[in-house]
Design an enzyme around this catalytic site. Structure first.
Site, PDB file in Angstrom:
ATOM      1  N   LYS A 126      -2.097   4.790 -13.889  1.00  0.00           N
ATOM      2  CA  LYS A 126      -3.435   5.326 -14.087  1.00  0.00           C
ATOM      3  C   LYS A 126      -3.807   6.121 -12.845  1.00  0.00           C
ATOM      4  O   LYS A 126      -3.433   5.788 -11.729  1.00  0.00           O
ATOM      5  CB  LYS A 126      -4.457   4.211 -14.272  1.00  0.00           C
TER       6      LYS A 126
ATOM      7  N   MET B  49     -10.971   2.621  -3.786  1.00  0.00           N
ATOM      8  CA  MET B  49     -11.222   3.478  -4.954  1.00  0.00           C
ATOM      9  C   MET B  49     -12.595   4.127  -4.857  1.00  0.00           C
ATOM     10  O   MET B  49     -13.405   4.073  -5.776  1.00  0.00           O
ATOM     11  CB  MET B  49     -11.106   2.660  -6.248  1.00  0.00           C
TER      12      MET B  49
ATOM     13  N   GLY C 272       0.418  -1.687  -7.279  1.00  0.00           N
ATOM     14  CA  GLY C 272       0.117  -1.262  -5.923  1.00  0.00           C
ATOM     15  C   GLY C 272      -0.784  -2.260  -5.219  1.00  0.00           C
ATOM     16  O   GLY C 272      -1.634  -2.903  -5.832  1.00  0.00           O
ATOM     17  N   GLY C 273      -0.579  -2.411  -3.905  1.00  0.00           N
ATOM     18  CA  GLY C 273      -1.402  -3.345  -3.138  1.00  0.00           C
ATOM     19  C   GLY C 273      -1.129  -4.779  -3.509  1.00  0.00           C
ATOM     20  O   GLY C 273       0.014  -5.220  -3.592  1.00  0.00           O
ATOM     21  N   ASP C 274      -2.199  -5.535  -3.752  1.00  0.00           N
ATOM     22  CA  ASP C 274      -2.094  -6.930  -4.164  1.00  0.00           C
ATOM     23  C   ASP C 274      -2.479  -7.044  -5.633  1.00  0.00           C
ATOM     24  O   ASP C 274      -3.379  -6.345  -6.115  1.00  0.00           O
ATOM     25  CB  ASP C 274      -3.010  -7.799  -3.307  1.00  0.00           C
TER      26      ASP C 274
ATOM     27  N   THR D  29      -2.434  -5.961   0.947  1.00  0.00           N
ATOM     28  CA  THR D  29      -3.507  -5.127   0.408  1.00  0.00           C
ATOM     29  C   THR D  29      -3.804  -3.932   1.302  1.00  0.00           C
ATOM     30  O   THR D  29      -3.770  -4.026   2.537  1.00  0.00           O
ATOM     31  CB  THR D  29      -4.796  -5.937   0.212  1.00  0.00           C
TER      32      THR D  29
ATOM     33  N   GLY E 233      -2.763   5.996   2.877  1.00  0.00           N
ATOM     34  CA  GLY E 233      -2.501   5.169   4.035  1.00  0.00           C
ATOM     35  C   GLY E 233      -1.150   4.475   4.008  1.00  0.00           C
ATOM     36  O   GLY E 233      -0.642   4.106   2.949  1.00  0.00           O
TER      37      GLY E 233
ATOM     38  N   ASP F 167       2.815   0.817 -11.797  1.00  0.00           N
ATOM     39  CA  ASP F 167       1.598   1.619 -11.698  1.00  0.00           C
ATOM     40  C   ASP F 167       1.837   2.928 -10.954  1.00  0.00           C
ATOM     41  O   ASP F 167       2.838   3.113 -10.263  1.00  0.00           O
ATOM     42  CB  ASP F 167       0.523   0.831 -10.938  1.00  0.00           C
TER      43      ASP F 167
ATOM     44  N   PRO G 135       0.778  -1.240   0.000  1.00  0.00           N
ATOM     45  CA  PRO G 135       0.000   0.000   0.000  1.00  0.00           C
ATOM     46  C   PRO G 135       0.807   1.285   0.000  1.00  0.00           C
ATOM     47  O   PRO G 135       0.230   2.369  -0.072  1.00  0.00           O
ATOM     48  CB  PRO G 135      -0.810  -0.115   1.292  1.00  0.00           C
TER      49      PRO G 135
END
Length: 489
Positions: free
Chosen positions: A59, A173, A90-92, A120, A202, A37, A14
Site C-alpha cells: 500500500k 505516516m 515494514g517496521g514492527d 520500529t 530513514g 508490504d 525501517p
C-alpha cells in the site's frame, strides 16, 4: 510443505537490511510463501528464498490496491493450503501495522501463528538522524502517534494532552497531515520555535532530513519535496541532530553504486559499500558458461596456467565429472594470475606455485620467464576464457615457450531485465562488463560517471566509454576494497 500451514508475522524494520533481526531472517529463510508490504526494502526482499512464492500486497499513501480484508484472506487461504507463510511488514508488526487484525482471522480459523517483532522506524529513524528521542537534559518520555487520517479525512488528536506531556513526539505516516499537526500543537500552547525534524526514507542511503522550528517545518519540508515514507519528530531533542548526526557523515552517504558482476564475484564489496553509506545496486552484465574439455591434455608435461578464478572452476568441474580430483595432478605445477585465482585453487586443495607481483596477464608472462618458472622448451597449458587477452601467450611465444591454449569457459554479455534509473559509480572487474553496460544504456549515458576498475584493460574500456577512472593498485578483491574505502567523489 507441512500438512497444516502456519503464518509468521515478521517485522522487517525501517529499511536498513542490517536492522532485520536474526529471528526474522531465520523465518524468512524457511518461508514457502512471503506476503510483503510496500515499505519492505529491496535489500530485504532479496533475502527471500528463490523457491518461495512472493505476493505483493503493498500500500502507498492514498492507494490501497489490495484492501486489508483481502490481505487477511490471502494469509488464511495460503496457510489452509498447508504453506509456511511469512507476512513481512515494514517496521514492527504491531505498531500501526495492523498485525493484530491479520491474526484475528487466523485465530478464528485455528491457524497456528508466531510473531517476530521488528525494529520500529519511530526509534530507528531518529537515531539515524542524530536525534536521541529521550535525553535527561530535555525530556524523559517519548510518544509515538499516527498521522494517518481516517477514511473521512479527519485527524483526531488531543493536541492539548500531547503538549502537556512535555516529551518527544514522533508522528508516523504524517507527510500529508504535517501542517495540520503543527498548527494543532501551536494552537494548544506549544512554542512555535520548538525544534522539529522531518526524516524521509530513514535508515537507508536515500535518507534526507529537514530541520526547522515547529512553525516552519511544513514549509521547509514542502520546499525539499519530502514524500512518504517520512516521519515527523517534534521536541527539544531535535536541536541535537546536527551535533549527533553520524549517518549523513558517512563518506559515501547517498552515492549510488552499480555492481556489474554477479553477487558471488562481488559479495565482499557490498557490506563495505553499505557501511560507508552507499546505496548498492546489482546488475550483472556478463554470464559465464563453462565448457567441457578433454582431461587428457593434463597428462602432457608442463605447468598449468590460470588467468581467472572462473578458469579454475571450469577445471574443477571437468575433473569431478570424470571422477578425478587433486590426487590425479601429482607432479604438476600451477600458476595463478592473482590472489583470487590462487584462492580458488586452494579451495581444490592445490597451492599455486607461482603468483606474479602484478596481477595481469602481460606481467604474469614476463615474470614467469624472468624468474625461471617457465623456460624455452616448456609446454605450458593455458586454461582461460574466450575473451582473454592475447598478451600472455604472445609474450611466451616470443620467448620460445608456445602455449597449449584451451578455452574452458565463455563470457557472454547480459542485458539485465532492470537497471537502476540513476547511479553515480559502477564497479567493473573486467572490460566485458564495461562494454555490456555501455550497450545496455543510451549513448553517452556513462559519460562523467565514476568507474572503479580492476586492471588496466578494464580501466581503458571505461575510459573509452567516457567515465572517470579510479583503478585498484592490484587486480584483486582486497585491492578493490581498499580503493572503495579511500575513493574520492
Amino acid at each position: 510443505m507441512s500438512e497444516k500451514g502456519c503464518v509468521i508475522l515478521v517485522g522487517a524494520g525501517p529499511g536498513d537490511p542490517g536492522l532485520l533481526t536474526r529471528k526474522g531472517l531465520e523465518a524468512l529463510s524457511q518461508a514457502e510463501v512471503v506476503v510483503y508490504d510496500h515499505l519492505v526494502s529491496r535489500e530485504i526482499l532479496e533475502l527471500i528464498p528463490a523457491e518461495a512464492r512472493r505476493i505483493d500486497v503493498g500500500k502507498t499513501a492514498g492507494r490501497h490496491p489490495i484492501p486489508q480484508p483481502e490481505i487477511n484472506r490471502i494469509l488464511l487461504e495460503e496457510a489452509q493450503a498447508g504453506h509456511r507463510v511469512v507476512r513481512l511488514k515494514g517496521g514492527d508488526c504491531f505498531l500501526f501495522g495492523r498485525g493484530g487484525e491479520e491474526l484475528e482471522l487466523l485465530v478464528q480459523n485455528g491457524i497456528p501463528f508466531q510473531v517476530v517483532p521488528g525494529v520500529t522506524s519511530a526509534l530507528a529513524v531518529p537515531a539515524y538522524g542524530g536525534i536521541p528521542v529521550t535525553h535527561r537534559d530535555f525530556c524523559s518520555s517519548v510518544h509515538i502517534i499516527t498521522g494517518h487520517k481516517r477514511a473521512d479525512g479527519a485527524l483526531s488528536l488531543d493536541y492539548e494532552a500531547l503538549v502537556r506531556l512535555h516529551g518527544t513526539l514522533v508522528f508516523l505516516m504524517s507527510v500529508s497531515s504535517m501542517g495540520e499537526i503543527c498548527r494543532g500543537l501551536i494552537a494548544a500552547g506549544m512554542d512555535e520555535n520548538t525544534p522539529a525534524a522531518v526524516i524521509e526514507r530513514g535508515t537507508t542511503p536515500a535518507q534526507r532530513k529537514v530541520l526547522a522550528p515547529l512553525s516552519g517545518i511544513e514549509k521547509e519540508a514542502a520546499a525539499a519535496a519530502v514524500s512518504p515514507p517520512a516521519i515527523l519528530v517534534v521536541g527539544p531533542v531535535c536541536s541535537l541532530s546536527e551535533e549527533l548526526d553520524w549517518f549523513d557523515r558517512l563518506p559515501l552517504k547517498g552515492l549510488r553504486v552499480l555492481l556489474t558482476r554477479d553477487e558471488g564475484a562481488q559479495k565482499r564489496l557490498v557490506p563495505v559499500l553499505e557501511q560507508l553509506g552507499a546505496q548498492v545496486f546489482s546488475a550483472p552484465m556478463i554470464r559465464t558458461v563453462f565448457r567441457d574439455f578433454d582431461p587428457e591434455v593434463l597428462k602432457e608435461p608442463g605447468p598449468v596456467i590460470f588467468t581467472s578464478a572462473a578458469g579454475v572452476e571450469a577445471f574443477q568441474r571437468v575433473l569431478w565429472s570424470q571422477g578425478l580430483d587433486a590426487r590425479s595432478l601429482a607432479g604438476k605445477t600451477f600458476a595463478a594470475v592473482g590472489k583470487g585465482t590462487a584462492a580458488a585453487l586452494e579451495a581444490m586443495g592445490i597451492r599455486a606455485d607461482f603468483i606474479p607481483r602484478v596481477y595481469n596477464g602481460l606481467e604474469m608472462a614476463r615474470q614467469m620467464v624472468e624468474e625461471g618458472f617457465l623456460r624455452p622448451g616448456d609446454s605450458p597449458l593455458l586454461l582461460r576464457g574466450n575473451l582473454a587477452s592475447r598478451e600472455l601467450p604472445k609474450v611466451l611465444e616470443e620467448g620460445g615457450i608456445p602455449c597449449r591454449e584451451v578455452v574452458v569457459y565463455d563470457t557472454l554479455p547480459l542485458t539485465p531485465e532492470e537497471l537502476p534509473p540513476e547511479f553515480d559509480a559502477a564497479v567493473f572487474t573486467c572490460a566485458s562488463c564495461v562494454r555490456s553496460l555501455e550497450k545496455a544504456l543510451p549513448e553517452g549515458a556513462l559519460t562523467g560517471k565514476t568507474a572503479l576498475c580492476i586492471g588496466p584493460r578494464t580501466a581503458e574500456a571505461a575510459r573509452e566509454a567516457g567515465m572517470n577512472i579510479q583503478m585498484a593498485e592490484e587486480a584483486s578483491a582486497d585491492s578493490l576494497i581498499t580503493l572503495v574505502k579511500g575513493m574520492t567523489l
